[in-house]
Design a protein around this motif. Structure first.
Motif, PDB file in Angstrom:
ATOM      1  N   PRO A  38       0.383  -6.848 -13.425  1.00 49.04           N
ATOM      2  CA  PRO A  38       0.255  -5.432 -13.082  1.00 49.04           C
ATOM      3  C   PRO A  38      -1.110  -4.888 -13.509  1.00 49.04           C
ATOM      4  CG  PRO A  38       2.387  -5.846 -14.086  1.00 49.04           C
ATOM      5  CD  PRO A  38       1.586  -7.109 -14.251  1.00 49.04           C
ATOM      6  N   GLY A  39      -1.732  -4.117 -12.642  1.00 52.23           N
ATOM      7  CA  GLY A  39      -3.007  -3.493 -12.965  1.00 52.23           C
ATOM      8  C   GLY A  39      -4.207  -4.397 -12.892  1.00 52.23           C
ATOM      9  N   GLU A  40      -4.012  -5.652 -12.517  1.00 49.96           N
ATOM     10  CA  GLU A  40      -5.100  -6.633 -12.483  1.00 49.96           C
ATOM     11  C   GLU A  40      -5.832  -6.578 -11.138  1.00 49.96           C
ATOM     12  OE1 GLU A  40      -5.125 -11.094 -14.064  1.00 49.96           O
ATOM     13  OE2 GLU A  40      -3.908 -10.876 -12.263  1.00 49.96           O
ATOM     14  N   PHE A  41      -7.161  -6.626 -11.196  1.00 52.50           N
ATOM     15  CA  PHE A  41      -7.979  -6.691  -9.976  1.00 52.50           C
ATOM     16  C   PHE A  41      -8.409  -8.146  -9.816  1.00 52.50           C
ATOM     17  CE2 PHE A  41     -10.755  -3.899  -7.162  1.00 52.50           C
ATOM     18  CZ  PHE A  41     -11.113  -4.936  -6.314  1.00 52.50           C
ATOM     19  N   THR A  42      -7.891  -8.787  -8.776  1.00 47.77           N
ATOM     20  CA  THR A  42      -8.154 -10.203  -8.540  1.00 47.77           C
ATOM     21  C   THR A  42      -8.898 -10.375  -7.229  1.00 47.77           C
ATOM     22  OG1 THR A  42      -6.105 -10.776  -9.694  1.00 47.77           O
ATOM     23  CG2 THR A  42      -7.091 -12.480  -8.308  1.00 47.77           C
ATOM     24  N   ALA A 171     -13.402   0.492  -6.551  1.00 51.12           N
ATOM     25  CA  ALA A 171     -13.354   0.337  -8.007  1.00 51.12           C
ATOM     26  C   ALA A 171     -12.822   1.609  -8.671  1.00 51.12           C
ATOM     27  CB  ALA A 171     -14.738  -0.003  -8.539  1.00 51.12           C
ATOM     28  N   GLU A 172     -13.267   2.766  -8.202  1.00 56.19           N
ATOM     29  CA  GLU A 172     -12.801   4.039  -8.755  1.00 56.19           C
ATOM     30  C   GLU A 172     -11.316   4.251  -8.486  1.00 56.19           C
ATOM     31  OE1 GLU A 172     -15.316   6.899  -6.931  1.00 56.19           O
ATOM     32  OE2 GLU A 172     -17.129   6.256  -8.011  1.00 56.19           O
ATOM     33  N   LEU A 173     -10.890   3.937  -7.264  1.00 55.75           N
ATOM     34  CA  LEU A 173      -9.481   4.108  -6.901  1.00 55.75           C
ATOM     35  C   LEU A 173      -8.593   3.196  -7.747  1.00 55.75           C
ATOM     36  CD1 LEU A 173      -9.796   4.283  -3.003  1.00 55.75           C
ATOM     37  CD2 LEU A 173      -9.238   6.178  -4.551  1.00 55.75           C
ATOM     38  N   TRP A 174      -9.035   1.969  -7.949  1.00 56.67           N
ATOM     39  CA  TRP A 174      -8.265   1.019  -8.760  1.00 56.67           C
ATOM     40  C   TRP A 174      -8.136   1.522 -10.191  1.00 56.67           C
ATOM     41  CZ3 TRP A 174     -10.898  -2.291 -12.469  1.00 56.67           C
ATOM     42  CH2 TRP A 174     -10.009  -3.112 -13.175  1.00 56.67           C
ATOM     43  N   GLN A 175      -9.239   1.988 -10.779  1.00 54.04           N
ATOM     44  CA  GLN A 175      -9.198   2.458 -12.149  1.00 54.04           C
ATOM     45  C   GLN A 175      -8.325   3.705 -12.272  1.00 54.04           C
ATOM     46  OE1 GLN A 175     -13.430   2.759 -12.876  1.00 54.04           O
ATOM     47  NE2 GLN A 175     -13.534   0.719 -13.775  1.00 54.04           N
ATOM     48  N   ARG A 176      -8.321   4.536 -11.237  1.00 54.50           N
ATOM     49  CA  ARG A 176      -7.530   5.765 -11.264  1.00 54.50           C
ATOM     50  C   ARG A 176      -6.049   5.479 -11.041  1.00 54.50           C
ATOM     51  NH1 ARG A 176      -9.559   8.842  -6.732  1.00 54.50           N
ATOM     52  NH2 ARG A 176     -11.469   8.800  -7.959  1.00 54.50           N
ATOM     53  N   ARG A 177      -5.758   4.598 -10.104  1.00 56.02           N
ATOM     54  CA  ARG A 177      -4.373   4.325  -9.719  1.00 56.02           C
ATOM     55  C   ARG A 177      -3.684   3.325 -10.644  1.00 56.02           C
ATOM     56  NH1 ARG A 177      -1.888   6.136  -4.852  1.00 56.02           N
ATOM     57  NH2 ARG A 177      -3.246   7.711  -3.929  1.00 56.02           N
ATOM     58  N   GLY A 178      -4.422   2.332 -11.122  1.00 59.73           N
ATOM     59  CA  GLY A 178      -3.837   1.354 -12.019  1.00 59.73           C
ATOM     60  C   GLY A 178      -2.944   0.326 -11.349  1.00 59.73           C
ATOM     61  N   CYS A 179      -3.024   0.195 -10.033  1.00 63.88           N
ATOM     62  CA  CYS A 179      -2.205  -0.797  -9.339  1.00 63.88           C
ATOM     63  C   CYS A 179      -2.905  -2.154  -9.363  1.00 63.88           C
ATOM     64  CB  CYS A 179      -1.955  -0.375  -7.889  1.00 63.88           C
ATOM     65  SG  CYS A 179      -3.449  -0.150  -6.887  1.00 63.88           S
ATOM     66  N   ALA A 180      -2.148  -3.194  -9.116  1.00 65.43           N
ATOM     67  CA  ALA A 180      -2.745  -4.517  -8.960  1.00 65.43           C
ATOM     68  C   ALA A 180      -3.451  -4.570  -7.609  1.00 65.43           C
ATOM     69  CB  ALA A 180      -1.675  -5.603  -9.037  1.00 65.43           C
ATOM     70  N   VAL A 181      -4.601  -5.238  -7.581  1.00 63.52           N
ATOM     71  CA  VAL A 181      -5.378  -5.381  -6.346  1.00 63.52           C
ATOM     72  C   VAL A 181      -5.671  -6.854  -6.125  1.00 63.52           C
ATOM     73  CG1 VAL A 181      -7.527  -4.823  -5.145  1.00 63.52           C
ATOM     74  CG2 VAL A 181      -6.447  -3.106  -6.606  1.00 63.52           C
ATOM     75  N   LEU A 182      -5.463  -7.301  -4.888  1.00 65.71           N
ATOM     76  CA  LEU A 182      -5.917  -8.637  -4.484  1.00 65.71           C
ATOM     77  C   LEU A 182      -6.911  -8.459  -3.346  1.00 65.71           C
ATOM     78  CD1 LEU A 182      -5.739 -11.714  -4.767  1.00 65.71           C
ATOM     79  CD2 LEU A 182      -3.973 -11.686  -2.990  1.00 65.71           C
ATOM     80  N   LEU A 183      -8.155  -8.812  -3.606  1.00 66.83           N
ATOM     81  CA  LEU A 183      -9.234  -8.679  -2.636  1.00 66.83           C
ATOM     82  C   LEU A 183      -9.606 -10.051  -2.091  1.00 66.83           C
ATOM     83  CD1 LEU A 183     -11.694  -7.185  -1.273  1.00 66.83           C
ATOM     84  CD2 LEU A 183     -12.946  -7.672  -3.400  1.00 66.83           C
ATOM     85  N   VAL A 184      -9.459 -10.237  -0.790  1.00 68.26           N
ATOM     86  CA  VAL A 184      -9.934 -11.449  -0.124  1.00 68.26           C
ATOM     87  C   VAL A 184     -11.366 -11.196   0.320  1.00 68.26           C
ATOM     88  CG1 VAL A 184      -9.701 -12.885   1.936  1.00 68.26           C
ATOM     89  CG2 VAL A 184      -7.674 -12.259   0.629  1.00 68.26           C
ATOM     90  N   THR A 185     -12.282 -12.070  -0.077  1.00 69.29           N
ATOM     91  CA  THR A 185     -13.683 -11.878   0.260  1.00 69.29           C
ATOM     92  C   THR A 185     -14.395 -13.221   0.349  1.00 69.29           C
ATOM     93  OG1 THR A 185     -15.759 -10.811  -0.439  1.00 69.29           O
ATOM     94  CG2 THR A 185     -14.290 -11.564  -2.188  1.00 69.29           C
ATOM     95  N   HIS A 186     -15.486 -13.251   1.129  1.00 65.78           N
ATOM     96  CA  HIS A 186     -16.385 -14.407   1.153  1.00 65.78           C
ATOM     97  C   HIS A 186     -17.561 -14.215   0.198  1.00 65.78           C
ATOM     98  CE1 HIS A 186     -14.513 -15.369   5.123  1.00 65.78           C
ATOM     99  NE2 HIS A 186     -14.760 -16.592   4.720  1.00 65.78           N
ATOM    100  N   ASP A 187     -17.692 -13.002  -0.336  1.00 66.45           N
ATOM    101  CA  ASP A 187     -18.883 -12.602  -1.072  1.00 66.45           C
ATOM    102  C   ASP A 187     -18.668 -12.786  -2.580  1.00 66.45           C
ATOM    103  OD1 ASP A 187     -20.958 -11.173  -2.327  1.00 66.45           O
ATOM    104  OD2 ASP A 187     -21.136  -9.781  -0.657  1.00 66.45           O
TER     105      ASP A 187
END
Length: 245
Positions: A38-42, A171-187
């Motif tokens: 929970p709350g992790e940005f991956t 990044a701001e939304l994640w820090q404000r909301r505190g939800c877990a995020v899974l970002l798929v990226t090539h970068d």
């Protein structure tokens, strides 16, 4: 057979065990295990065709032709690279699209204000810039109050400056909301700027998993950042290019 459990978010917010998905007999995801807290940005990295987007679609509930065990929160939302706005609906109506019941316009207005787009609430999608359309897509995800936010290369079609602004917004939304995020990226650089954990997918499994233990805001010239970037590029089969002096 897959078990899709909509459970509470104590413990891992996502738990995947022995997940497999094949297309025409070819395994794209092959006995994959994964846990997200929970709350992790991956950030999830990998070469094209490695199964990143397939995994995200499975987690979003958009692909159920799977085997294995899958635990995900009931409240989850996804934003894709293409904003997928309905051209015949004004922006605020697009934000509410798919929500149960008859939510008031104020619900959409609140989410649009959060992403800095309240002034375009009544506009038609075709009049939005690329960055504005992506923010509308994020607002549509946020109104679902997700415990898990899934992002499938949401900045890929944006120009460089708009992309930087969109990254900062997420990044701001994640820090404000505190939800877990899974970002798929090539970068790789994007992954290291945003995430506190980076995964590399290869041959249908998570082949590499590392914390991104760097202070925020992050500096791409920091030695720790450079070392992690070099390691991730190596895991992706790419030789790092030395930075210009």
């Amino acid at each position: 057979m897959a078990t899709d459990i909509h459970g509470p978010v104590e413990g891992p917010v996502v738990r995947v065990e022995g997940l497999s998905r094949s297309f025409d007999g070819r395994p794209v995801i092959d006995d994959l295990d994964l846990a997200l807290r929970p709350g992790e940005f991956t950030a999830l990295l990998g070469r094209s065709g490695c199964g990143k987007s397939t995994l995200l679609r499975v987690l979003a509930g958009l692909d159920r032709e799977i085997a294995g065990t899958l635990l995900v929160p009931k409240r989850r939302a996804v934003a894709f690279q293409a904003p997928r706005l309905m051209p015949w609906k004004r922006v605020w109506r697009n934000v509410l699209l798919g929500l149960p019941g008859r939510p008031e316009r104020a619900v959409a207005e609140s989410a649009l204000e959060e992403v800095g787009l309240s002034h375009r609430s009544g506009a038609w999608p075709k009049t939005l810039s690329g960055g504005e359309a992506q923010r509308a897509s994020l607002a549509r995800a946020l109104v679902r109050e997700p415990d898990l936010l899934l992002l499938d290369e949401p900045f890929g079609a944006l120009d460089a400056l708009t992309r930087i602004k969109a990254q900062r917004l997420v990044a701001e939304l994640w820090q404000r909301r505190g939800c877990a995020v899974l970002l798929v990226t090539h970068d790789v650089e994007e992954a290291l700027l945003l995430a506190d954990r980076a995964l590399v997918m290869r041959d249908g499994v998570i082949a590499y998993d590392t914390p991104v233990d760097l202070p925020r805001p992050r500096d791409a010239g920091d030695p720790g950042f450079i070392a992690l970037r070099t390691r991730l590029l190596a895991e992706l089969g790419v030789d790092a290019v030395p930075s210009a002096a």
